[in-house]
Every structure is written in C-alpha cells, then in structure tokens.
Scaffold this active site. Sequence first.
Site, PDB file in Angstrom:
ATOM      1  N   SER A 144       0.853  -1.184   0.000  1.00 23.35           N
ATOM      2  CA  SER A 144       0.000   0.000   0.000  1.00 23.35           C
ATOM      3  C   SER A 144       0.891   1.238   0.000  1.00 23.35           C
ATOM      4  O   SER A 144       1.738   1.387   0.877  1.00 23.35           O
ATOM      5  CB  SER A 144      -0.900  -0.026   1.241  1.00 23.35           C
ATOM      6  OG  SER A 144      -1.693   1.144   1.310  1.00 23.35           O
ATOM      7  N   LYS A 170      -0.952  -0.966  -4.533  1.00 18.08           N
ATOM      8  CA  LYS A 170      -2.178  -0.243  -4.176  1.00 18.08           C
ATOM      9  C   LYS A 170      -1.787   1.187  -3.881  1.00 18.08           C
ATOM     10  O   LYS A 170      -0.896   1.448  -3.073  1.00 18.08           O
ATOM     11  CB  LYS A 170      -2.836  -0.892  -2.963  1.00 18.08           C
ATOM     12  CG  LYS A 170      -3.788   0.008  -2.169  1.00 18.08           C
ATOM     13  CD  LYS A 170      -4.584  -0.790  -1.162  1.00 18.08           C
ATOM     14  CE  LYS A 170      -4.831  -0.019   0.122  1.00 18.08           C
ATOM     15  NZ  LYS A 170      -5.608  -0.806   1.103  1.00 18.08           N
ATOM     16  N   LEU A 171      -2.473   2.108  -4.564  1.00 16.97           N
ATOM     17  CA  LEU A 171      -2.182   3.532  -4.398  1.00 16.97           C
ATOM     18  C   LEU A 171      -3.316   4.202  -3.635  1.00 16.97           C
ATOM     19  O   LEU A 171      -4.486   4.059  -3.996  1.00 16.97           O
ATOM     20  CB  LEU A 171      -2.024   4.162  -5.792  1.00 16.97           C
ATOM     21  CG  LEU A 171      -1.679   5.654  -5.839  1.00 16.97           C
ATOM     22  CD1 LEU A 171      -0.331   5.927  -5.188  1.00 16.97           C
ATOM     23  CD2 LEU A 171      -1.691   6.138  -7.298  1.00 16.97           C
ATOM     24  N   LYS A 172      -2.966   4.930  -2.585  1.00 20.66           N
ATOM     25  CA  LYS A 172      -3.951   5.734  -1.869  1.00 20.66           C
ATOM     26  C   LYS A 172      -4.274   6.947  -2.735  1.00 20.66           C
ATOM     27  O   LYS A 172      -3.347   7.561  -3.296  1.00 20.66           O
ATOM     28  CB  LYS A 172      -3.366   6.194  -0.530  1.00 20.66           C
ATOM     29  CG  LYS A 172      -3.118   5.052   0.440  1.00 20.66           C
ATOM     30  CD  LYS A 172      -4.429   4.521   0.983  1.00 20.66           C
ATOM     31  CE  LYS A 172      -4.212   3.617   2.177  1.00 20.66           C
ATOM     32  NZ  LYS A 172      -5.490   3.163   2.743  1.00 20.66           N
ATOM     33  N   ASP A 198      -7.136   3.045  -3.362  1.00 16.05           N
ATOM     34  CA  ASP A 198      -7.922   3.081  -2.118  1.00 16.05           C
ATOM     35  C   ASP A 198      -8.207   4.538  -1.770  1.00 16.05           C
ATOM     36  O   ASP A 198      -7.280   5.330  -1.562  1.00 16.05           O
ATOM     37  CB  ASP A 198      -7.131   2.421  -0.982  1.00 16.05           C
ATOM     38  CG  ASP A 198      -7.926   2.320   0.319  1.00 16.05           C
ATOM     39  OD1 ASP A 198      -9.093   2.767   0.347  1.00 16.05           O
ATOM     40  OD2 ASP A 198      -7.374   1.783   1.305  1.00 16.05           O
ATOM     41  N   ASN A 200     -10.336   5.550   0.845  1.00 15.73           N
ATOM     42  CA  ASN A 200     -10.688   5.779   2.259  1.00 15.73           C
ATOM     43  C   ASN A 200     -11.810   6.816   2.413  1.00 15.73           C
ATOM     44  O   ASN A 200     -11.679   7.770   3.177  1.00 15.73           O
ATOM     45  CB  ASN A 200      -9.455   6.193   3.079  1.00 15.73           C
ATOM     46  CG  ASN A 200      -8.483   5.050   3.307  1.00 15.73           C
ATOM     47  OD1 ASN A 200      -7.361   5.064   2.774  1.00 15.73           O
ATOM     48  ND2 ASN A 200      -8.885   4.035   4.073  1.00 15.73           N
ATOM     49  N   GLU A 223     -11.148   0.847  -4.011  1.00 14.72           N
ATOM     50  CA  GLU A 223     -11.501   0.516  -2.629  1.00 14.72           C
ATOM     51  C   GLU A 223     -12.150   1.711  -1.935  1.00 14.72           C
ATOM     52  O   GLU A 223     -11.607   2.819  -1.944  1.00 14.72           O
ATOM     53  CB  GLU A 223     -10.215   0.091  -1.901  1.00 14.72           C
ATOM     54  CG  GLU A 223     -10.394  -0.332  -0.465  1.00 14.72           C
ATOM     55  CD  GLU A 223      -9.062  -0.762   0.169  1.00 14.72           C
ATOM     56  OE1 GLU A 223      -8.059  -0.938  -0.569  1.00 14.72           O
ATOM     57  OE2 GLU A 223      -9.018  -0.912   1.403  1.00 14.72           O
ATOM     58  N   ASP A 248     -14.136  -1.609   2.148  1.00 20.79           N
ATOM     59  CA  ASP A 248     -13.258  -1.809   3.303  1.00 20.79           C
ATOM     60  C   ASP A 248     -14.035  -1.317   4.532  1.00 20.79           C
ATOM     61  O   ASP A 248     -14.736  -2.098   5.204  1.00 20.79           O
ATOM     62  CB  ASP A 248     -11.942  -1.040   3.084  1.00 20.79           C
ATOM     63  CG  ASP A 248     -11.012  -1.020   4.295  1.00 20.79           C
ATOM     64  OD1 ASP A 248     -11.340  -1.618   5.336  1.00 20.79           O
ATOM     65  OD2 ASP A 248      -9.928  -0.391   4.219  1.00 20.79           O
ATOM     66  N   LYS A 272     -10.599  -7.266   6.914  1.00 17.93           N
ATOM     67  CA  LYS A 272      -9.668  -6.901   7.984  1.00 17.93           C
ATOM     68  C   LYS A 272     -10.242  -7.451   9.279  1.00 17.93           C
ATOM     69  O   LYS A 272     -11.301  -7.007   9.724  1.00 17.93           O
ATOM     70  CB  LYS A 272      -9.546  -5.383   8.114  1.00 17.93           C
ATOM     71  CG  LYS A 272      -8.730  -4.704   7.035  1.00 17.93           C
ATOM     72  CD  LYS A 272      -8.663  -3.216   7.288  1.00 17.93           C
ATOM     73  CE  LYS A 272      -7.923  -2.504   6.164  1.00 17.93           C
ATOM     74  NZ  LYS A 272      -8.144  -1.040   6.233  1.00 17.93           N
ATOM     75  N   GLY A 300      -4.752  -4.529   5.629  1.00 20.92           N
ATOM     76  CA  GLY A 300      -3.731  -4.360   6.664  1.00 20.92           C
ATOM     77  C   GLY A 300      -3.949  -3.072   7.422  1.00 20.92           C
ATOM     78  O   GLY A 300      -4.566  -2.132   6.920  1.00 20.92           O
TER      79      GLY A 300
HETATM   80  C1  NPQ Z   1      -6.685   0.782   4.464  1.00 14.66           C
HETATM   81  N1  NPQ Z   1      -4.415   0.322   5.398  1.00 14.66           N
HETATM   82  O1  NPQ Z   1      -6.690  -0.182   3.748  1.00 14.66           O
HETATM   83  C2  NPQ Z   1      -5.688   0.945   5.588  1.00 14.66           C
HETATM   84  C3  NPQ Z   1      -5.742   2.271   6.193  1.00 14.66           C
HETATM   85  C4  NPQ Z   1      -4.793   2.584   7.282  1.00 14.66           C
HETATM   86  C5  NPQ Z   1      -2.342  -0.589   4.596  1.00 14.66           C
HETATM   87  O2  NPQ Z   1      -3.591   0.958   3.409  1.00 14.66           O
HETATM   88  C6  NPQ Z   1      -1.482   4.898  10.203  1.00 14.66           C
HETATM   89  C7  NPQ Z   1      -1.802   5.769   9.189  1.00 14.66           C
HETATM   90  C8  NPQ Z   1      -2.041   3.660  10.232  1.00 14.66           C
HETATM   91  C9  NPQ Z   1      -2.706   5.410   8.230  1.00 14.66           C
HETATM   92  C10 NPQ Z   1      -3.573   2.045   9.266  1.00 14.66           C
HETATM   93  C11 NPQ Z   1      -3.508   0.312   4.408  1.00 14.66           C
HETATM   94  C12 NPQ Z   1      -2.966   3.284   9.260  1.00 14.66           C
HETATM   95  C13 NPQ Z   1      -3.296   4.171   8.253  1.00 14.66           C
HETATM   96  C14 NPQ Z   1      -4.467   1.723   8.288  1.00 14.66           C
HETATM   97  C15 NPQ Z   1      -4.201   3.803   7.262  1.00 14.66           C
HETATM   98  O3  NPQ Z   1      -7.580   1.604   4.321  1.00 14.66           O
HETATM   99 MG    MG Z   2      -8.688   0.594   2.770  1.00 19.48          MG
END
Ligand code: NPQ
Ligand code: MG
Length: 385
Positions: A144, A170-172, A198, A200, A223, A248, A272, A300
């Site tokens: 990620s 995977k790109l935020k 992703d 969020n 996502e 998610d 998760k 994760g």
């Molecule tokens: C998700 N995880 O899938 C999460 C979001 C997540 C691996 O992308 C500190 C800062 C802890 C940001 C734990 C991944 C975090 C965080 C999880 C983001 O949406």
């Molecule tokens: Mg996510």
Amino acid sequence: MTNRWSIERVELRRIAMPLVSPFRTSFGVETERDILLVGVELTEPAGSRTSGWGECVALGAPSYSAEYVDGAQHVIVHHLLPQLLAAGPIEAADVGVVLARLHGHPMAKAALEMAVLDAQLRAAGQSFASFLGAERTRIPSGVSVGIHDSTDDLLATVQGYVDDGYVRIKLKIEPGSDIEQVAAVRELIGPATPFQVDANTAYRRTDGAHLARLDEFDMLLIEQPLPEDDIIGHARLADEVETPICLDESLVSAAGTADAIELGACEIANIKPGRVGGYLEAVRIHDLCMSKRVPVWCGGMLETGIGRAANAGLAALPGFTLPGDISASTRFYARDVVTEPITVTDGHVTVPTSPGLGFELDLDVLDAVTTSRIRIDGSGTVTGL
Ligand code: NPQ
Ligand code: MG
C-alpha cells in the site's frame, strides 16, 4: 470436546512504533503507530497453562473508523474484560458470543479473541493456518503506497516497491491528484502489474463520472470511494464505473457484508479481522464471499509481526484470490517486536507453521518500545506496572 480455559491474567501493553516514512491517506498523515497489545494467561481445569498475544489495530485517532486506541484500552479494561471474566471458562469461539451484548468496539473485541486464540492454539500445538484448514504455504504480497505531493517522488517510491518484488501495487488516492497519479503509476509499472486504488471514503455520490475516468487504467478495483454508511451509493457507483468496487470501512460484519453483496455494492471484499470483530468473523465473511463468488483479499492496519503472522494464516484460505496488504515488516518498521519479522521473497510471504498465530516475541525489542503496561488479574483487579 474442546478445552475451555479460565483467564488468570491479562497484560495490556502500549508500544510506540516509528514508521520508516510518513504514511499519508485521504484522512491524514502518520509518522508513528501507537499500538495496544493484549497478553493473556489461561489455565485449564486440569491445571495446564498457556499464554498468548493479540494486537489491537485501532489507530491513535478515530480517523479510519470510530475506534481509537485509548478508547479501545478503556473499553477492554472497564467493559469487555469484566464481561469475559464473569463468563467463566471459555475458548476463542466463545469470546465474540460473550461480548456480543456490548455494542461496537470490534477492534477491541478482536484483540481479546486473538489473544485467546493464540494461547489455545499454542496449547494444542497447532498453527493458525492448520486450525483454519488453509493449505497454501505462501501467499502473494501487495504493498500500500501513501499519497505523495509530488508525482516524481511517488514514482520513485513505487519503483522501490517494484524492485522489492511486490506483486501488486495499491495507491492511496484523494480528489485532486487522482487521475494524473494513477496514469503516471500505470505508465511506470506497465500494463501487466496488478494495480488498485484506495480512497478511504474521500469521494461523493456525484463523483461517478469522475471515477469512471479511472476505467482506462485497467485496475483490479477501487476501494471504499464513499463514506462507510453509503451502501446504496456504492451500488450506484458499481453501475457507473467498470472497475470493480471493493468495500473496506463499510464491512463490519458477515450479515452486513451479505447485504452489501445483495445490493450490488460489494463486487470485491477487503477483509480486515480487527474491523469485523475478530479472525473468526473474518473467516465467516470469507466463507460467505466464496459462496457468493465475491473475491476477497486481506487488508492491513500497519500491524506488528503479531498481526502480520495472523493475517498471513488467514490469507492462506482459498477464497483469498487477490494479493493482500500483507507486506514485509520493513515496509513500515525498522525493528519489529517479533523474532522473525515477515519478509517478502519472490513477491510472496511464507505462511507461518509454528503453534499459535505464528510468531515469537522479541522481549528486548518489546521492552524498548513499550510506553505503558497494566495488568488485570482473574478477579478484575487492575495494577499499573
Ligand atoms: C486501508 N491500510 O486499507 C488501511 C488504512 C490505514 C495498509 O492501506 C497509520 C496511518 C495507520 C494510516 C492504518 C492500508 C494506518 C493508516 C491503516 C491507514 O484503508
Ligand atoms: Mg482501505
């Protein structure tokens, strides 16, 4: 004839884990993870003893979901543990049942169930993957990638992970830089590398036409584009956008997942364990999704080697047909609290085979990163350590 155990002692340990680089998502940026670990010591009527550890995935602030680590610790000490201690001898499968009368707090509940599960599997000499009936010995590893201000910096980061061997990127994303950065990453990694994004929850229902512009980049999934409670919105997006919609944050139980699938809102599921109240509910969601032919992958939460080992066991189940966010420990941490941190070889993580969830604590590292410890005995008495 399963054994049931009495809880003799619980230790709640908070650790501070600096991240190797800041991790930015559409909800904020983090440079350190404040993690709650839960240790349990159990005894059987016949007198045998066992112990185990769980990891609470709640973040420091209620930014990803409503839970946060101080709140999780509080609800464990003042509500969950008293309920569990009053229930008498238990096994892991009882934890969720006993705690179901208390609303919410899935990550806190999951950590308790996880510790009991680790302890009971250690006593049985059984690995988590074998307990689940999972047969895969290694699983593909995805990474990620956080949001970057500069596209050049982003491409350098992604190239580093490609060089590390990760089989999926995977790109935020967030509104503003999304299309340009997705285009740049796809150009860099080429058409054959599995790629997903992703959000969020950073988009609105009216963003369907905008998100459909991502279709040309041939991604595995988008996502959680919309807020967690907007199931119908995700169903509408799934009609407007060709790229599969993956949930998610919205998925917090097997029953809710069944509804989201039924409504056409969940074409792929990110599982998760912490978010859904534990590994056993995660398995129920896996089973449901398999029966509905919905692909799943393991998400994760920047876990230590404790959570990473357990996630690898879960992701060995056959319904996990997409690479998960189970990357090497070094993706996030310079030093892990376990003796054998998860590594990635040829793009894969080896599924642990040792008894329990599949880790051993490195007590020196653990002590070095510990910021506080409390202990609760079998009668509920709390002691600061
Ligand atoms: C998700 N995880 O899938 C999460 C979001 C997540 C691996 O992308 C500190 C800062 C802890 C940001 C734990 C991944 C975090 C965080 C999880 C983001 O949406
Ligand atoms: Mg996510």
